[in-house]
Design an enzyme around this catalytic site. Sequence first.
Site, PDB file in Angstrom:
ATOM      1  N   CYS A  65     -15.054  -3.216  28.135  1.00 55.34           N
ATOM      2  CA  CYS A  65     -13.990  -2.230  27.925  1.00 55.34           C
ATOM      3  C   CYS A  65     -13.084  -2.808  26.843  1.00 55.34           C
ATOM      4  O   CYS A  65     -13.512  -3.696  26.089  1.00 55.34           O
ATOM      5  CB  CYS A  65     -13.258  -1.881  29.210  1.00 55.34           C
ATOM      6  SG  CYS A  65     -12.318  -3.213  29.988  1.00 55.34           S
ATOM      7  N   HIS A  98     -21.333 -22.537  38.274  1.00 55.35           N
ATOM      8  CA  HIS A  98     -20.494 -22.830  39.445  1.00 55.35           C
ATOM      9  C   HIS A  98     -20.292 -21.616  40.345  1.00 55.35           C
ATOM     10  O   HIS A  98     -20.271 -21.755  41.572  1.00 55.35           O
ATOM     11  CB  HIS A  98     -19.113 -23.326  39.012  1.00 55.35           C
ATOM     12  CG  HIS A  98     -19.105 -24.685  38.383  1.00 55.35           C
ATOM     13  ND1 HIS A  98     -17.989 -25.479  38.342  1.00 55.35           N
ATOM     14  CD2 HIS A  98     -20.084 -25.396  37.762  1.00 55.35           C
ATOM     15  CE1 HIS A  98     -18.260 -26.632  37.720  1.00 55.35           C
ATOM     16  NE2 HIS A  98     -19.531 -26.592  37.354  1.00 55.35           N
TER      17      HIS A  98
END
Length: 151
Positions: A65, A98
Amino acid sequence: MRVILGADHAGFPYKTILASMLKEAGYEVLDLGTHTVTPSDYPDYAAAVAEAIINKEGERGILICGSAVGVSIAANKFKGIRAGVCHDTYSAHQSVEHDDVNILCLGARVIGLELAKDIVYTFLKAEFSGEERHVKRLEKISAIEAGWGSK
Ligand SMILES: O=C(CO)[C@H](O)[C@H](O)COP(=O)(O)O
């Protein structure tokens, strides 16, 4: 790898270019729109991409966006979605290694196209490390999700 793309009007030009780039690089691409620059609502595309990821129609998603913030807020409302705003390549790989991010959120009004391309490749090539401390943290996120609506 199959990559699912979505964008509002602000992200549409980048999405078009990134889709071509990924196809040329050998990725399978599912483009869920928008397909024009006519003003549209980013939650619609965030929802479409999030649902497609949940339904295993592709392994990774990319939402674009203007700022990346709106699509990330909307996508993260879906259980099992870990959408991250990454406007640098370090975040693009660490967020996967992670945090097992499955949707990359980009802001077409924030970063340049060449950086966006690098971030996309970095994100798609990264793999979740599976390290115990990260698994434990993700389980805590899942526990938060499991409690949604219960209070
Ligand atoms: O970045 C966004 C949401 O975070 C949108 O792309 C942005 O709000 C669209 O703005 P406008 O309707 O004024 O073109």
